[in-house]
Design a protein around this motif. Structure first.
Motif, PDB file in Angstrom:
ATOM      1  N   HIS A 123       0.859  -1.202  -0.010  1.00 28.06           N
ATOM      2  CA  HIS A 123       0.045  -0.033   0.079  1.00 28.06           C
ATOM      3  C   HIS A 123       0.913   1.350   0.105  1.00 28.06           C
ATOM      4  CE1 HIS A 123      -2.668  -3.132   2.118  1.00 28.06           C
ATOM      5  NE2 HIS A 123      -2.977  -3.127   0.953  1.00 28.06           N
ATOM      6  N   ALA A 124       1.947   1.077   0.581  1.00 26.09           N
ATOM      7  CA  ALA A 124       2.880   2.264   0.586  1.00 26.09           C
ATOM      8  C   ALA A 124       3.500   2.678  -0.854  1.00 26.09           C
ATOM      9  CB  ALA A 124       4.022   2.259   1.490  1.00 26.09           C
ATOM     10  N   VAL A 125       3.723   1.302  -1.302  1.00 27.37           N
ATOM     11  CA  VAL A 125       4.026   1.483  -2.858  1.00 27.37           C
ATOM     12  C   VAL A 125       3.105   2.323  -3.638  1.00 27.37           C
ATOM     13  CG1 VAL A 125       4.793   0.338  -4.916  1.00 27.37           C
ATOM     14  CG2 VAL A 125       5.655  -0.448  -2.766  1.00 27.37           C
ATOM     15  N   ILE A 126       1.787   2.079  -3.553  1.00 29.22           N
ATOM     16  CA  ILE A 126       0.803   2.691  -4.187  1.00 29.22           C
ATOM     17  C   ILE A 126       0.736   4.284  -4.081  1.00 29.22           C
ATOM     18  CG2 ILE A 126      -1.593   3.027  -4.486  1.00 29.22           C
ATOM     19  CD1 ILE A 126      -1.971   0.026  -4.014  1.00 29.22           C
ATOM     20  N   TYR A 127       0.807   4.725  -2.600  1.00 28.31           N
ATOM     21  CA  TYR A 127       0.952   5.908  -2.441  1.00 28.31           C
ATOM     22  C   TYR A 127       2.112   6.627  -3.003  1.00 28.31           C
ATOM     23  CZ  TYR A 127      -2.867   5.637   0.907  1.00 28.31           C
ATOM     24  OH  TYR A 127      -4.213   5.373   1.597  1.00 28.31           O
ATOM     25  N   ARG A 128       3.227   6.022  -2.840  1.00 31.18           N
ATOM     26  CA  ARG A 128       4.624   6.396  -3.335  1.00 31.18           C
ATOM     27  C   ARG A 128       4.405   6.786  -4.819  1.00 31.18           C
ATOM     28  NH1 ARG A 128       7.448   2.910  -0.546  1.00 31.18           N
ATOM     29  NH2 ARG A 128       8.626   2.106  -2.316  1.00 31.18           N
ATOM     30  N   ASP A 129       3.844   5.844  -5.501  1.00 25.77           N
ATOM     31  CA  ASP A 129       3.718   5.948  -7.070  1.00 25.77           C
ATOM     32  C   ASP A 129       2.762   7.182  -7.557  1.00 25.77           C
ATOM     33  OD1 ASP A 129       4.025   4.939  -9.802  1.00 25.77           O
ATOM     34  OD2 ASP A 129       1.592   4.426  -9.506  1.00 25.77           O
ATOM     35  N   ILE A 130       1.728   7.466  -6.390  1.00 26.15           N
ATOM     36  CA  ILE A 130       0.967   8.581  -6.922  1.00 26.15           C
ATOM     37  C   ILE A 130       1.794   9.830  -6.507  1.00 26.15           C
ATOM     38  CG2 ILE A 130      -0.796   9.949  -5.846  1.00 26.15           C
ATOM     39  CD1 ILE A 130      -2.369   7.107  -5.171  1.00 26.15           C
ATOM     40  N   ALA A 131       2.790   9.902  -5.382  1.00 27.83           N
ATOM     41  CA  ALA A 131       3.381  10.829  -5.263  1.00 27.83           C
ATOM     42  C   ALA A 131       4.385  11.301  -6.256  1.00 27.83           C
ATOM     43  CB  ALA A 131       4.300  10.801  -3.778  1.00 27.83           C
ATOM     44  N   VAL A 132       5.014  10.160  -6.985  1.00 24.66           N
ATOM     45  CA  VAL A 132       5.867  10.267  -8.046  1.00 24.66           C
ATOM     46  C   VAL A 132       5.061  11.190  -9.245  1.00 24.66           C
ATOM     47  CG1 VAL A 132       7.317   9.316  -9.896  1.00 24.66           C
ATOM     48  CG2 VAL A 132       7.504   8.512  -7.330  1.00 24.66           C
ATOM     49  N   LYS A 133       4.103  10.646  -9.502  1.00 22.43           N
ATOM     50  CA  LYS A 133       3.231  11.109 -10.741  1.00 22.43           C
ATOM     51  C   LYS A 133       3.175  12.797 -10.493  1.00 22.43           C
ATOM     52  CE  LYS A 133       1.144   6.841 -11.911  1.00 22.43           C
ATOM     53  NZ  LYS A 133      -0.271   6.075 -12.026  1.00 22.43           N
ATOM     54  N   VAL A 134       2.696  12.980  -9.059  1.00 22.86           N
ATOM     55  CA  VAL A 134       2.428  14.441  -8.559  1.00 22.86           C
ATOM     56  C   VAL A 134       3.512  15.308  -8.967  1.00 22.86           C
ATOM     57  CG1 VAL A 134       1.640  16.007  -6.731  1.00 22.86           C
ATOM     58  CG2 VAL A 134       0.365  13.816  -7.343  1.00 22.86           C
ATOM     59  N   ARG A 135       4.698  14.623  -8.350  1.00 25.09           N
ATOM     60  CA  ARG A 135       5.995  15.441  -8.290  1.00 25.09           C
ATOM     61  C   ARG A 135       6.466  15.751  -9.942  1.00 25.09           C
ATOM     62  NH1 ARG A 135      11.078  11.850  -7.856  1.00 25.09           N
ATOM     63  NH2 ARG A 135      10.234  11.314  -9.876  1.00 25.09           N
ATOM     64  N   ASP A 136       6.129  14.599 -10.627  1.00 24.73           N
ATOM     65  CA  ASP A 136       6.696  14.745 -12.199  1.00 24.73           C
ATOM     66  C   ASP A 136       5.752  15.904 -12.923  1.00 24.73           C
ATOM     67  OD1 ASP A 136       8.548  12.888 -11.736  1.00 24.73           O
ATOM     68  OD2 ASP A 136       7.380  11.372 -12.675  1.00 24.73           O
ATOM     69  N   GLN A 137       4.565  15.930 -12.531  1.00 22.96           N
ATOM     70  CA  GLN A 137       3.480  16.846 -13.072  1.00 22.96           C
ATOM     71  C   GLN A 137       3.975  18.468 -12.670  1.00 22.96           C
ATOM     72  OE1 GLN A 137      -0.647  16.487 -13.962  1.00 22.96           O
ATOM     73  NE2 GLN A 137      -0.556  14.747 -12.602  1.00 22.96           N
ATOM     74  N   LEU A 138       4.372  18.566 -11.238  1.00 21.56           N
ATOM     75  CA  LEU A 138       4.915  19.889 -10.916  1.00 21.56           C
ATOM     76  C   LEU A 138       6.044  20.260 -11.613  1.00 21.56           C
ATOM     77  CD1 LEU A 138       3.795  19.354  -7.047  1.00 21.56           C
ATOM     78  CD2 LEU A 138       2.825  20.824  -8.713  1.00 21.56           C
ATOM     79  N   ALA A 139       7.202  19.178 -11.466  1.00 25.00           N
ATOM     80  CA  ALA A 139       8.335  19.521 -12.380  1.00 25.00           C
ATOM     81  C   ALA A 139       8.214  20.021 -13.828  1.00 25.00           C
ATOM     82  CB  ALA A 139       9.272  18.312 -12.243  1.00 25.00           C
ATOM     83  N   ALA A 140       7.225  19.218 -14.575  1.00 30.85           N
ATOM     84  CA  ALA A 140       6.909  19.489 -15.779  1.00 30.85           C
ATOM     85  C   ALA A 140       6.483  20.844 -15.911  1.00 30.85           C
ATOM     86  CB  ALA A 140       6.044  18.572 -16.497  1.00 30.85           C
ATOM     87  N   ALA A 141       5.642  21.232 -15.166  1.00 31.55           N
ATOM     88  CA  ALA A 141       4.820  22.656 -15.117  1.00 31.55           C
ATOM     89  C   ALA A 141       5.777  23.785 -14.995  1.00 31.55           C
ATOM     90  CB  ALA A 141       3.703  22.842 -14.250  1.00 31.55           C
TER      91      ALA A 141
END
Length: 386
Positions: free
Chosen positions: A357-375
């Protein structure tokens, strides 16, 4: 030494408004709440007199803080414009002024122009602010916000967490934090620390059983102070656990906080998705990018046999994300481990980082981080050579 409501009233009688009338005699004070040395009240004045009353609000707060036995004081300055002020029969417009002196915003009206929000002042030391929101309560928004913040921190970012749910603050319990914030340099509150996060919540200032019977403007004033009168230090990301719903407080928060994006939390069932659509529409209305949707309680895994059951349906949030053209961030199951660790104040991403379950949350966090970086990346320049 304990402090009573009478002690506060006696002190406020010595604070005078711009007209020279003591606060206790001018009819501007709300009910005064005193709880375990913490004092809360609001001063309600005419909208046109807000600037003149801000020094009075500050003087009242300073006077109350000086009372022996008072550990903290929160004084909100709220204002109401009569219905006739904006035209006969027009709706009342409520405005709020926080202690930080931020510009007041219309608490239920449109953002500036054709639904476009005016740029908001940055929070010192905080590079990026994102919101975790839901169209309704009970979908696991706060649990998601806590584990998302921890997931972002696990990527190496410096992360803070602001619990903006005034009426039902959950973050102190989810992180197992107790006590109250201390005052730091510049008369700013120092955030609490939990699992590497910088954390602030109204839950640190009131007892769990204390009802927060506050109107929208007072809520916004409290949030403004928790955001701008806290020494956050240097943060890459501040995650704001928003109040549930899409009402007055939520819209005003979206307008007054310089949000770089929002994460919407929903369950798969149709009723929750209807409210999720409203949340997405609200953020789009004020030009806050929607970073994606999380489908929480996506499915149930039996802790004994491992069998999967779609208790609330399945895939509704993914389909809705595709329909609305926003990213789908992931599916979080309904599982005993998530519930148990949340209740115990030991969030999974921090205490069982390698678990499924922690892996799921971390994967969500990586997607959010990557979007912020791209923006944040500058658009490439095309150079035409002759």
């Amino acid at each position: 030494m304990s402090v009573s409501q009478d002690d506060v009233v006696a002190t406020l009688a010595r604070v005078k408004g711009p007209d020279g009338v003591p606060l206790t005699a001018g009819g501007t004070l709300s009910e005064i709440v005193v709880s375990d040395g913490k004092v809360f009240f609001s001063i309600t004045v005419d909208a046109g007199a807000v600037k003149a009353w801000e020094p009075v609000r500050a003087a009242a707060e300073a006077a109350v803080r000086a009372i022996p036995g008072v550990t903290s004081a929160l004084v909100a300055l709220t204002a109401e414009r009569s219905a006739g002020a904006g035209g006969a029969g027009g709706p009342a417009v409520r405005r709020v002024s926080g202690a930080a002196g931020g510009a007041p915003g219309a608490a239920g009206g449109h953002a500036h122009g054709h639904g476009h929000a005016a740029p908001q002042p940055a929070v010192p030391g905080v590079e990026t602010i994102i919101a975790v929101a839901s169209g309704k309560g009970g979908v696991g928004k706060s649990t998601t916000a806590v584990n998302l913040a921890l997931g972002l921190a696990a990527t190496g970012l410096r992360v803070g967490l602001l619990d903006a749910d005034i009426y039902g603050p959950s973050v102190p319990r989810l992180l197992g934090l107790k006590g109250r914030p201390q005052m730091g340099p510049g008369n700013k509150l120092m955030p609490m620390k939990g699992f590497g996060l910088e954390v602030m919540s109204i839950g640190f200032l009131v007892e769990e059983e204390t009802p927060m019977i506050w109107r929208g403007p007072m809520v916004m004033s409290a949030l403004t102070q928790m955001l701008r009168e806290v020494d956050w230090g240097r943060l890459d990301v501040l995650v704001v656990d928003m109040p549930p719903g899409t009402g007055d407080a939520q819209l005003t928060m979206a307008q007054q906080v310089p949000l770089k994006g929002a994460v919407i939390v929903s369950t798969p069932q149709d009723l929750a998705l209807i409210d999720a659509r409203r949340g997405i529409a609200m953020f789009r209305r004020v030009d806050v990018p929607v970073l994606g949707i999380v489908e929480n309680m996506s499915y149930f895994l039996c802790p004994k046999c491992g069998e999967r059951s779609d208790l609330f349906g399945h895939g509704g949030a993914r389909d809705e994300a595709a329909r609305l053209g926003v990213p789908f961030l992931g599916e979080v199951p309904l599982h005993m481990d998530i519930r148990a660790t949340s209740d115990a104040g030991r969030p999974l991403v921090a205490t069982a980082p390698d678990g499924p379950h922690a892996v799921i949350y971390r994967d969500i966090a990586v997607k959010v981080r990557d979007q912020l970086a791209a923006a944040g990346r500058a658009a490439p320049q095309i150079v035409m050579e002759g």
